[in-house]
Design a protein around this motif. Structure first.
Motif, PDB file in Angstrom:
ATOM      1  N   LEU A 228       0.850  -1.187   0.000  1.00 30.98           N
ATOM      2  CA  LEU A 228       0.000   0.000   0.000  1.00 30.98           C
ATOM      3  C   LEU A 228       0.883   1.234   0.000  1.00 30.98           C
ATOM      4  N   VAL A 229       0.556   2.201  -0.850  1.00 31.56           N
ATOM      5  CA  VAL A 229       1.256   3.485  -0.870  1.00 31.56           C
ATOM      6  C   VAL A 229       0.207   4.594  -0.800  1.00 31.56           C
ATOM      7  N   ALA A 230       0.632   5.769  -0.356  1.00 35.31           N
ATOM      8  CA  ALA A 230      -0.291   6.887  -0.193  1.00 35.31           C
ATOM      9  C   ALA A 230       0.098   8.038  -1.104  1.00 35.31           C
ATOM     10  N   ILE A 231      -0.918   8.743  -1.586  1.00 32.28           N
ATOM     11  CA  ILE A 231      -0.726   9.921  -2.426  1.00 32.28           C
ATOM     12  C   ILE A 231      -1.655  11.015  -1.910  1.00 32.28           C
ATOM     13  N   ASP A 232      -1.128  12.233  -1.778  1.00 30.92           N
ATOM     14  CA  ASP A 232      -1.932  13.369  -1.314  1.00 30.92           C
ATOM     15  C   ASP A 232      -2.198  14.292  -2.501  1.00 30.92           C
ATOM     16  N   LEU A 233      -3.447  14.321  -2.971  1.00 34.84           N
ATOM     17  CA  LEU A 233      -3.818  15.129  -4.132  1.00 34.84           C
ATOM     18  C   LEU A 233      -4.670  16.330  -3.751  1.00 34.84           C
ATOM     19  N   GLN A 234      -4.712  16.660  -2.494  1.00 36.55           N
ATOM     20  CA  GLN A 234      -5.636  17.681  -2.015  1.00 36.55           C
ATOM     21  C   GLN A 234      -5.357  19.059  -2.600  1.00 36.55           C
ATOM     22  N   THR A 235      -4.096  19.395  -2.856  1.00 39.35           N
ATOM     23  CA  THR A 235      -3.760  20.767  -3.250  1.00 39.35           C
ATOM     24  C   THR A 235      -3.621  20.955  -4.765  1.00 39.35           C
ATOM     25  N   TYR A 236      -3.903  19.917  -5.546  1.00 50.33           N
ATOM     26  CA  TYR A 236      -3.752  20.048  -7.000  1.00 50.33           C
ATOM     27  C   TYR A 236      -5.063  20.546  -7.601  1.00 50.33           C
ATOM     28  N   ARG A 237      -5.208  21.865  -7.645  1.00 54.46           N
ATOM     29  CA  ARG A 237      -6.464  22.486  -8.047  1.00 54.46           C
ATOM     30  C   ARG A 237      -6.604  22.642  -9.560  1.00 54.46           C
ATOM     31  N   SER A 238      -5.521  23.049 -10.218  1.00 52.09           N
ATOM     32  CA  SER A 238      -5.622  23.347 -11.652  1.00 52.09           C
ATOM     33  C   SER A 238      -5.723  22.067 -12.467  1.00 52.09           C
ATOM     34  N   ALA A 239      -6.332  22.197 -13.642  1.00 48.71           N
ATOM     35  CA  ALA A 239      -6.505  21.042 -14.526  1.00 48.71           C
ATOM     36  C   ALA A 239      -5.162  20.486 -14.969  1.00 48.71           C
ATOM     37  N   SER A 240      -4.196  21.370 -15.232  1.00 52.29           N
ATOM     38  CA  SER A 240      -2.891  20.908 -15.712  1.00 52.29           C
ATOM     39  C   SER A 240      -2.133  20.156 -14.624  1.00 52.29           C
ATOM     40  N   LEU A 260      -0.218  -2.895  -6.691  1.00 54.24           N
ATOM     41  CA  LEU A 260      -0.252  -2.126  -5.448  1.00 54.24           C
ATOM     42  C   LEU A 260      -1.647  -1.584  -5.161  1.00 54.24           C
ATOM     43  N   SER A 261      -1.912  -1.334  -3.888  1.00 49.24           N
ATOM     44  CA  SER A 261      -3.112  -0.605  -3.485  1.00 49.24           C
ATOM     45  C   SER A 261      -2.715   0.827  -3.157  1.00 49.24           C
ATOM     46  N   TYR A 262      -3.687   1.738  -3.291  1.00 51.45           N
ATOM     47  CA  TYR A 262      -3.408   3.160  -3.119  1.00 51.45           C
ATOM     48  C   TYR A 262      -4.397   3.787  -2.148  1.00 51.45           C
ATOM     49  N   LEU A 263      -3.878   4.532  -1.194  1.00 49.47           N
ATOM     50  CA  LEU A 263      -4.715   5.384  -0.363  1.00 49.47           C
ATOM     51  C   LEU A 263      -4.516   6.803  -0.874  1.00 49.47           C
ATOM     52  N   VAL A 264      -5.571   7.376  -1.432  1.00 51.82           N
ATOM     53  CA  VAL A 264      -5.482   8.680  -2.085  1.00 51.82           C
ATOM     54  C   VAL A 264      -6.309   9.692  -1.304  1.00 51.82           C
ATOM     55  N   ASN A 265      -5.660  10.758  -0.870  1.00 51.02           N
ATOM     56  CA  ASN A 265      -6.343  11.806  -0.119  1.00 51.02           C
ATOM     57  C   ASN A 265      -6.664  12.994  -1.020  1.00 51.02           C
ATOM     58  N   GLY A 266      -7.886  13.510  -0.882  1.00 51.67           N
ATOM     59  CA  GLY A 266      -8.186  14.778  -1.511  1.00 51.67           C
ATOM     60  C   GLY A 266      -9.371  14.855  -2.453  1.00 51.67           C
ATOM     61  N   PRO A 267      -9.455  13.991  -3.487  1.00 50.42           N
ATOM     62  CA  PRO A 267     -10.491  14.162  -4.504  1.00 50.42           C
ATOM     63  C   PRO A 267     -11.898  14.141  -3.915  1.00 50.42           C
ATOM     64  N   THR A 268     -12.722  15.066  -4.389  1.00 54.16           N
ATOM     65  CA  THR A 268     -14.094  15.159  -3.880  1.00 54.16           C
ATOM     66  C   THR A 268     -15.140  15.206  -4.986  1.00 54.16           C
ATOM     67  N   THR A 269     -14.719  15.412  -6.240  1.00 55.26           N
ATOM     68  CA  THR A 269     -15.684  15.541  -7.327  1.00 55.26           C
ATOM     69  C   THR A 269     -15.738  14.270  -8.159  1.00 55.26           C
ATOM     70  N   ARG A 270     -16.906  13.999  -8.717  1.00 54.30           N
ATOM     71  CA  ARG A 270     -17.072  12.766  -9.476  1.00 54.30           C
ATOM     72  C   ARG A 270     -16.146  12.686 -10.694  1.00 54.30           C
ATOM     73  N   PRO A 271     -15.970  13.759 -11.481  1.00 52.21           N
ATOM     74  CA  PRO A 271     -15.054  13.647 -12.631  1.00 52.21           C
ATOM     75  C   PRO A 271     -13.646  13.233 -12.236  1.00 52.21           C
TER      76      PRO A 271
END
Length: 341
Positions: A228-240, A260-271
């Motif tokens: 298991l690895v973790a990724i923090d995507l909370q602050t990536y606001r722009s599309a690019s 691998l399994s992933y614990l991903v923090n941050g995403p809140t929108t369906r797209p």
């Protein structure tokens, strides 16, 4: 990912820079500037190849390579598709029936350490079989308080079921060496937690394909221990920025054999959740975010109170979790339909 813009290194100090062997942005527009000025992103105190602070970190970390950090096998709880985050408020007592919950470090951080998992369980009346994950994700100034041996020992002795290594930032367009230092800091902290007896999970950070490949090489060298690895995507606001992270995730998952399994923090929108499931299969993806806390925060002076806000705190939390789980299920179904259509 950020591509090559020049045949020759744009970074003027690339040849002499201690980070040259691990930097993937020296040939791009994002290379470190010759000098860091107060008006540049991050200001004059940001890490830069010419700064004493960078050289101090480079020596303290034993360089920025990952090869000197090993992994330790750990026992993982069974993780669901969505992992709700809880705060430390007693108002949630009696409302938590899930098998796994995450708690952010700011909720349990004290002046000399962190609150023990047993205290959190007592406060929320959690059963012994309900697992607690401690997320070391927060603002940089708070995470800096964790960078002591005493804090590492306190976190290990707190006996959380899983501890996610700190999410030290990798802001762009700050000098790439800052991200390289913070990636190594996070991995070094992971190793320190393991050595202290915690069940730690590494957190990954990348800005270029070279970063992704370095992480993949490290995982492949520790394949028997890392599941298991973790990724923090909370602050990536722009599309690019988001697209760059998705490209990196796809590449990393391919290079590590899609197991691998992933614990991903941050995403809140369906797209965005659907894009994540395009990159990684649903059974290996575990999402968490602070959405379940947004509707629980005290109202500011003069702010109107909708019906949801006057219900008991526990009821509001349960509704928030149910909403996130429903959206996630819809996103997974849509992704699978698109794949078969």
């Amino acid at each position: 990912m950020h591509g090559v813009d020049s045949l020759f290194a744009v970074c003027e100090q690339h040849v002499e820079c201690p980070a040259a062997s691990v930097c993937g942005l020296a040939y791009t527009e994002h290379a470190c500037r010759a000098h860091q000025h107060p008006s540049d992103p991050g200001g004059e105190h940001v890490l830069h190849p010419r700064s004493n602070a960078f050289n101090d970190w480079f020596r303290a970390l034993g360089g920025l390579d990952f090869e000197d950090v090993g992994a330790r096998p750990l026992t993982l709880p069974t993780l669901g598709a969505y992992i709700p985050q809880i705060d430390n408020h007693r108002g949630l007592r009696g409302s938590l029936d899930g098998s796994v919950y995450a708690v952010r470090v700011r909720s349990v951080l004290r002046s000399k350490g962190v609150m023990r998992a047993a205290e959190v369980r007592e406060r929320h009346e959690l059963r012994a079989d309900q697992q607690l994950i401690l997320l070391l994700f927060d603002r940089d100034e708070l995470l800096e308080r964790l960078w002591t041996t005493d804090m590492v020992m306190s976190i290990a002795l707190a006996r959380y079921d899983v501890v996610i290594a700190p999410s030290y930032s990798g802001w762009m367009p700050r000098p790439p060496v800052e991200s390289l230092v913070n990636a190594k800091r996070s991995l070094a902290y992971y190793a320190a937690l393991n050595e202290a007896g915690a069940n730690a999970v590494p957190r990954m950070l990348w800005q270029a394909e070279h970063d992704v490949d370095r992480w993949a090489d490290w995982v492949l060298s520790n394949l028997s221990a890392v599941r298991l690895v973790a990724i923090d995507l909370q602050t990536y606001r722009s599309a690019s920025d988001w697209a760059m992270q998705m490209e990196g995730l796809t590449r990393f998952d391919e290079r590590t054999g899609r197991h691998l399994s992933y614990l991903v923090n941050g995403p809140t929108t369906r797209p965005r959740i659907e894009e994540l499931h395009d990159a990684v299969t649903a059974e290996r993806l575990h999402l968490t975010n602070a959405t379940t806390q947004w509707g629980l925060r005290p109202l500011r002076s003069g702010q109107r109170s909708p019906l949801l806000d006057i219900r008991p705190r526990g009821s509001r939390f349960v509704m928030q979790v149910a909403g996130q789980e429903a959206m996630l299920a819809e996103a997974v179904a849509a992704t699978r339909l698109a794949a078969t259509g």
